[in-house]
Design a protein around this motif. Structure first.
Motif, PDB file in Angstrom:
ATOM      1  N   LYS A   1      32.415  96.722  78.683  1.00 30.30           N
ATOM      2  CA  LYS A   1      32.524  98.126  79.109  1.00 30.30           C
ATOM      3  C   LYS A   1      32.046  98.306  80.549  1.00 30.30           C
ATOM      4  N   PHE A   2      31.031  97.569  80.927  1.00 31.44           N
ATOM      5  CA  PHE A   2      30.532  97.622  82.300  1.00 31.44           C
ATOM      6  C   PHE A   2      31.588  97.097  83.274  1.00 31.44           C
ATOM      7  N   ILE A   3      32.190  95.964  82.957  1.00 30.44           N
ATOM      8  CA  ILE A   3      33.219  95.393  83.828  1.00 30.44           C
ATOM      9  C   ILE A   3      34.419  96.341  83.911  1.00 30.44           C
ATOM     10  N   PHE A   4      34.773  96.952  82.786  1.00 29.62           N
ATOM     11  CA  PHE A   4      35.855  97.948  82.807  1.00 29.62           C
ATOM     12  C   PHE A   4      35.508  99.081  83.778  1.00 29.62           C
ATOM     13  N   LYS A   5      34.305  99.586  83.661  1.00 27.72           N
ATOM     14  CA  LYS A   5      33.867 100.687  84.524  1.00 27.72           C
ATOM     15  C   LYS A   5      33.879 100.262  86.000  1.00 27.72           C
ATOM     16  N   MET A   6      33.488  99.017  86.250  1.00 25.20           N
ATOM     17  CA  MET A   6      33.486  98.509  87.621  1.00 25.20           C
ATOM     18  C   MET A   6      34.915  98.419  88.171  1.00 25.20           C
TER      19      MET A   6
ATOM     20  N   PHE B   1      27.983  91.512  74.439  1.00 25.77           N
ATOM     21  CA  PHE B   1      29.330  91.168  74.897  1.00 25.77           C
ATOM     22  C   PHE B   1      30.156  92.441  75.094  1.00 25.77           C
ATOM     23  N   ASP B   2      30.055  93.389  74.149  1.00 26.48           N
ATOM     24  CA  ASP B   2      30.767  94.668  74.262  1.00 26.48           C
ATOM     25  C   ASP B   2      30.237  95.501  75.429  1.00 26.48           C
TER      26      ASP B   2
ATOM     27  N   GLN C   1      39.293  95.785  76.298  1.00 23.98           N
ATOM     28  CA  GLN C   1      38.417  95.083  75.362  1.00 23.98           C
ATOM     29  C   GLN C   1      39.164  93.925  74.688  1.00 23.98           C
ATOM     30  N   LYS C   2      40.416  94.151  74.339  1.00 20.97           N
ATOM     31  CA  LYS C   2      41.218  93.086  73.729  1.00 20.97           C
ATOM     32  C   LYS C   2      41.465  91.970  74.744  1.00 20.97           C
ATOM     33  N   LEU C   3      41.783  92.343  75.977  1.00 18.06           N
ATOM     34  CA  LEU C   3      42.040  91.356  77.034  1.00 18.06           C
ATOM     35  C   LEU C   3      40.778  90.557  77.348  1.00 18.06           C
TER      36      LEU C   3
END
Length: 182
Positions: A103-108, A98-99, A156-158
């Protein structure tokens, strides 16, 4: 038991991931998502980011299938999807994938690669996913809560909030780029 509100959010994400519109999510849907992401960002086969994209998508699909495919048919149905997220939100055992997915979606979404998602990153990425610019701007304002950018820690919180909260006003509900859940 998942509330109607939370079910609605989870099914919105489910429909977004069901790239071929089959009514279930399978590995091919994740491969299509990776192909779209690579194409939108101009990554070519052999590029490090291309490989990372596909490796992450494979890891996430493997984890989702293991946790969510309760009848082992190689697909995750809408009901299995909702049940899975109810289970994952209560389990620390699933936190690693999940983490990594977060992080992948954040990077995207961090299109300029500066370690933050700013309004331009968010709106650009969101409109490429089919949202209107106006919706994306409004959603970013709700997510950023007065800040000009979103850090990985904030994201990550969102991200966690999107999958777990029952509060319709929680900022994480708008991570999909929609200003409302209607």
């Amino acid at each position: 038991m998942v509330s109607d509100f939370r079910r609605k959010k989870l099914l919105f994400m489910f429909k977004f991931l069901d790239k071929d519109g089959s009514g279930s999510i399978d590995k091919k849907d994740f491969e299509l998502a990776a192909e779209n992401a690579a194409k939108q960002r101009g990554w070519k086969e052999g590029d490090a980011l291309y490989k990372e994209c596909f490796d992450t998508i494979d890891m996430v699909w493997d984890a989702l299938q293991k946790v969510g495919d309760s009848n082992s048919d190689g697909q995750v149905s809408a009901d299995e999807w909702v049940t899975m997220w109810d289970t994952v939100s209560k389990s620390k055992a699933d936190q690693d994938w999940f983490d990594k997915y977060c992080k992948f979606i954040f990077k995207m979404q961090d299109l300029n690669g500066d370690g933050f998602i700013d309004v331009d990153d968010f709106v650009n990425g969101s409109t490429k996913s089919g949202n209107t610019k106006e919706n994306a701007l409004e959603a970013f304002q709700k997510l950023a809560q007065g800040k000009s950018q979103i850090s990985l820690t904030d994201f990550q919180k969102l991200w966690n909030e999107y999958f777990t909260t029952e509060d319709p006003n929680a900022p994480g509900n708008f991570i999909t780029g929609r200003p409302s859940l209607d």
